[in-house]
Design a protein around this motif. Structure first.
Motif, PDB file in Angstrom:
ATOM      1  N   ASP A 156       0.824  -1.220   0.000  1.00 55.09           N
ATOM      2  CA  ASP A 156       0.000   0.000   0.000  1.00 55.09           C
ATOM      3  C   ASP A 156       0.850   1.257   0.000  1.00 55.09           C
ATOM      4  N   GLU A 157       1.856   1.266   0.884  1.00 51.28           N
ATOM      5  CA  GLU A 157       2.704   2.468   0.988  1.00 51.28           C
ATOM      6  C   GLU A 157       3.387   2.775  -0.336  1.00 51.28           C
ATOM      7  N   ALA A 158       3.906   1.723  -0.959  1.00 53.73           N
ATOM      8  CA  ALA A 158       4.622   1.918  -2.227  1.00 53.73           C
ATOM      9  C   ALA A 158       3.649   2.393  -3.305  1.00 53.73           C
ATOM     10  N   GLN A 159       2.495   1.745  -3.387  1.00 53.65           N
ATOM     11  CA  GLN A 159       1.501   2.111  -4.412  1.00 53.65           C
ATOM     12  C   GLN A 159       1.024   3.547  -4.192  1.00 53.65           C
ATOM     13  N   GLN A 160       0.767   3.892  -2.928  1.00 54.43           N
ATOM     14  CA  GLN A 160       0.218   5.239  -2.677  1.00 54.43           C
ATOM     15  C   GLN A 160       1.268   6.341  -2.857  1.00 54.43           C
ATOM     16  N   TRP A 161       2.532   5.980  -2.755  1.00 57.99           N
ATOM     17  CA  TRP A 161       3.570   6.995  -3.041  1.00 57.99           C
ATOM     18  C   TRP A 161       3.550   7.322  -4.541  1.00 57.99           C
ATOM     19  N   VAL A 162       3.376   6.279  -5.362  1.00 54.64           N
ATOM     20  CA  VAL A 162       3.251   6.520  -6.813  1.00 54.64           C
ATOM     21  C   VAL A 162       2.002   7.365  -7.076  1.00 54.64           C
ATOM     22  N   GLU A 163       0.913   7.010  -6.398  1.00 53.58           N
ATOM     23  CA  GLU A 163      -0.347   7.754  -6.577  1.00 53.58           C
ATOM     24  C   GLU A 163      -0.158   9.227  -6.176  1.00 53.58           C
ATOM     25  N   TYR A 164       0.471   9.444  -5.040  1.00 54.14           N
ATOM     26  CA  TYR A 164       0.698  10.807  -4.537  1.00 54.14           C
ATOM     27  C   TYR A 164       1.512  11.627  -5.542  1.00 54.14           C
ATOM     28  N   CYS A 165       2.513  11.013  -6.097  1.00 55.65           N
ATOM     29  CA  CYS A 165       3.423  11.766  -6.992  1.00 55.65           C
ATOM     30  C   CYS A 165       2.899  11.864  -8.423  1.00 55.65           C
ATOM     31  N   ASN A 166       2.178  10.840  -8.886  1.00 53.71           N
ATOM     32  CA  ASN A 166       1.953  10.747 -10.337  1.00 53.71           C
ATOM     33  C   ASN A 166       0.495  10.727 -10.779  1.00 53.71           C
ATOM     34  N   TYR A 167      -0.419  10.398  -9.891  1.00 48.97           N
ATOM     35  CA  TYR A 167      -1.786  10.142 -10.372  1.00 48.97           C
ATOM     36  C   TYR A 167      -2.488  11.457 -10.735  1.00 48.97           C
ATOM     37  N   GLY A 213      -5.796  11.931 -11.501  1.00 48.84           N
ATOM     38  CA  GLY A 213      -7.190  12.061 -11.066  1.00 48.84           C
ATOM     39  C   GLY A 213      -7.306  12.489  -9.613  1.00 48.84           C
ATOM     40  N   GLU A 214      -8.574  12.670  -9.177  1.00 50.75           N
ATOM     41  CA  GLU A 214      -8.799  13.129  -7.808  1.00 50.75           C
ATOM     42  C   GLU A 214      -9.062  11.946  -6.893  1.00 50.75           C
ATOM     43  N   GLY A 225       0.288  21.754  -1.371  1.00 49.81           N
ATOM     44  CA  GLY A 225       0.844  22.803  -2.231  1.00 49.81           C
ATOM     45  C   GLY A 225       1.220  22.390  -3.630  1.00 49.81           C
ATOM     46  N   ARG A 226       0.935  21.150  -4.026  1.00 55.69           N
ATOM     47  CA  ARG A 226       1.335  20.738  -5.383  1.00 55.69           C
ATOM     48  C   ARG A 226       0.094  20.281  -6.166  1.00 55.69           C
ATOM     49  N   GLN A 227      -0.288  21.110  -7.124  1.00 56.80           N
ATOM     50  CA  GLN A 227      -1.475  20.817  -7.941  1.00 56.80           C
ATOM     51  C   GLN A 227      -1.183  19.697  -8.942  1.00 56.80           C
ATOM     52  N   GLN A 228      -0.190  19.959  -9.785  1.00 60.06           N
ATOM     53  CA  GLN A 228       0.133  19.017 -10.879  1.00 60.06           C
ATOM     54  C   GLN A 228       0.925  17.824 -10.369  1.00 60.06           C
ATOM     55  N   ARG A 250      -5.634  14.538  -3.291  1.00 60.36           N
ATOM     56  CA  ARG A 250      -6.139  15.762  -2.611  1.00 60.36           C
ATOM     57  C   ARG A 250      -5.137  16.205  -1.537  1.00 60.36           C
ATOM     58  N   LEU A 251      -4.527  15.221  -0.912  1.00 62.58           N
ATOM     59  CA  LEU A 251      -3.505  15.522   0.104  1.00 62.58           C
ATOM     60  C   LEU A 251      -2.315  16.240  -0.549  1.00 62.58           C
ATOM     61  N   ARG A 252      -1.935  15.761  -1.712  1.00 64.52           N
ATOM     62  CA  ARG A 252      -0.823  16.408  -2.436  1.00 64.52           C
ATOM     63  C   ARG A 252      -1.158  17.868  -2.717  1.00 64.52           C
TER      64      ARG A 252
END
Ligand code: AHR
Length: 517
Positions: free
Chosen positions: A160-171, A173-174, A185-188, A179-181
């Motif tokens: 989960d941690e590894a997958q969600q780090w990719v999601e945080y940096c790269n995904y 969609g919303e 302070g980082r939109q894109q 939303r946390l990203r």
């Protein structure tokens, strides 16, 4: 480890080192290199000029990042360090470790700085305040104009941690994670392309160390989730770092699980001159070449049923490292602060030659590390100096591009403990749009080596730039205010198809110029 006695380079050197043939030409101080620009090893991937910033000692904290220091900008980055790092044209920057990554939860390093948790850091025995995290690292990559490479925690971490780090940096969609990203302070999305599947998982020193089978199974599930979150990412599997164990078996097993998902196989190699034996130390790059060839064979075997999917080698930690091992008097944040000398710089040049000479398979390499910790840049609170190893790296990273050429090399040599024939001349060449770069190391401790470059299919089109890394003696070190080891620049005339150039003892020389015809 035995070498392949049939390789052309090894054969020439072996023949020439026999007493009988030393009388024949070329003499023991002469070497020849035949260059044909159509004989290509492979494209040189600029990512072989990568580097590494671990959350360790004064690499990040007090190195690249030092809020409050008068040399730092308003965001806390040391501007003098950034400028020195720019000189290395760092193409890829790995973070947060290393051993550190095996107990790192990326969520500890996001959000308001004052609210981030301090954690016991077990890799290096300290407390990590987490004031530098994902946003700070990726911002640094933007400032340095380099590509980030994040190493996921496959030690104590979860899928989960590894997958969600990719999601945080790269995904794009919303989701709750993106939303946390945005809240931080980082939109894109940053679209981080390179992701490590753990670090040195073959070493008992690693938090979460596993058997090859257990790592292979665990990393495969992480890889699936990470690529399903962002199919464009490239994954680097944790290959060998523990050569005291069955390192070839480790790579073979890991690739049985990851051959469809990994894009690179990571390997690490550190070398040193513990018994002060110059010629043994200078032969280290032959071992690197040997391990590269063996790993390439294992990769080829693993890919036999997946031929369309290449896997390349990532030497994503490499350097000279044997003095400051984090033991004895080293304390607190001042650990692994290796001080480099000239012989270390010459060895670094031979490693870079080895990467070029295996350019078809080595597509990533990260010197470990960038600042203070086993590093080419060394800071105090008021300034910095460039260590000896900075210079070969600077010359390669700024000049050796295009295709790596397959050279015919004839050189006298010597026997080391593991190799029957270590040529005094270590060489690589890069050809890019009519520009030829030849990287020449003279391993001889006391003698000059006259090298004749013989062009097979082109002519020299005028003077060649000469850049030499050398110093008063092999133990010479740079320090604050004194740099006996540096680059000397000059020119040499070149016309027709032959160029003879005399290399000083224990030196690295780069020749660069235009070809015609
Ligand atoms: O670069 C220093 C350490 O060396 C890294 O943390 C680890 O991966 C390796 O053993």
């Amino acid at each position: 480890m035995p070498h392949d006695p049939l390789t052309r380079r090894a054969f020439s050197a072996a023949v020439l080192s026999t007493p009988l043939l030393l009388k024949a030409k070329p003499s023991s101080t002469e070497a020849r290199v035949k260059i044909d620009t159509e004989r290509v090893i492979g494209e040189i991937d600029p990512k072989i000029y990568g580097n590494f910033t671990e959350m360790l000692g004064r690499c990040v904290d007090g190195g690249i990042f030092d809020p409050g220091n008068s040399l730092s900008d308003s965001e806390g980055y040391r501007t003098d360090v950034l400028k020195a790092a720019e000189g290395l044209r760092v193409s890829l920057l790995r973070w947060p470790g290393g051993n550190f990554s095996s107990n790192y939860n990326w969520r500890d390093g996001i959000g308001p700085r004052g609210e981030r948790p301090a954690r016991v850091e077990m890799a290096w025995g300290t407390v990590e305040p987490n004031r530098f995290g994902t946003h700070e690292f990726l911002r640094y990559c933007e400032l340095l104009k380099t590509e980030p490479y994040l190493c996921a925690n496959l030690g104590t971490g979860s899928w989960d941690e590894a997958q969600q780090w990719v999601e945080y940096c790269n995904y794009p969609g919303e989701t709750a994670t993106t939303r946390l990203r945005e809240k931080n302070g980082r939109q894109q999305p940053w679209s981080v392309k390179y992701w490590g599947l753990g670090n040195e998982m073959d070493g008992p020193w690693q938090m979460g160390h596993r058997s090859a089978e257990d790592y292979g199974k665990f990393a495969l599930e992480a890889a699936k989730l990470m690529k399903w979150t962002d199919p464009s990412i490239k994954l680097i599997a944790a290959g060998s770092s523990n050569y005291a164990a069955d390192w070839t078996g480790w790579n073979r097993t890991v690739l049985q699980y990851l051959n469809h998902h990994a894009d690179y196989l990571s390997m690490h190699m550190y070398v040193g001159n513990r018994d002060n034996n110059y010629y043994e130390f200078l032969a280290s790059s032959l071992e690197l070449a040997e391990r590269t060839k063996i790993a390439e064979g294992i990769i080829r075997d693993a890919l036999r049923d997946t031929p369309k999917h290449p896997i390349y080698i990532a030497w994503d930690e490499w350097n000279v490292w044997y003095r400051a091992r984090g033991e004895g008097k080293e304390k607190g944040r001042r650990i692994l602060e290796e001080q480099y000398n000239l012989e270390d710089a010459v060895v670094v040049a031979t490693f870079l030659n080895a990467f070029l000479n295996h350019a078809h398979i080595v597509k990533i390499a990260n010197l470990a590390q960038l600042v203070n910790v086993i590093a080419p840049i060394f800071t105090s609170e008021t300034g910095l100096f460039l260590q000896t190893i900075y210079y070969p790296l600077q010359l390669f990273a700024n000049n050796s591009f295009g295709t790596a050429l397959d050279l015919f090399v004839e050189s006298p040599g010597y026997a080391s403990k593991s190799f029957d024939s270590v040529p005094y001349l270590d060489v690589s060449a890069a050809h890019d749009n009519g520009t030829l770069v030849v990287n020449l190391v003279n391993r001889h401790l006391t003698d000059k080596l006259a090298v004749t470059l013989e062009l097979e299919d082109k002519k020299f089109a005028g003077a060649f730039e000469v850049a030499t890394v050398n110093g008063p003696d092999i133990k010479a070190q740079n320090t604050f205010g004194s740099s006996p080891v540096k680059i000397e620049n000059s020119h040499t005339e070149a016309s027709g198809a032959r160029l003879r150039y005399e290399l000083p003892p224990h030196s690295y020389t780069m020749l660069k110029g235009k070809l015609s015809g």
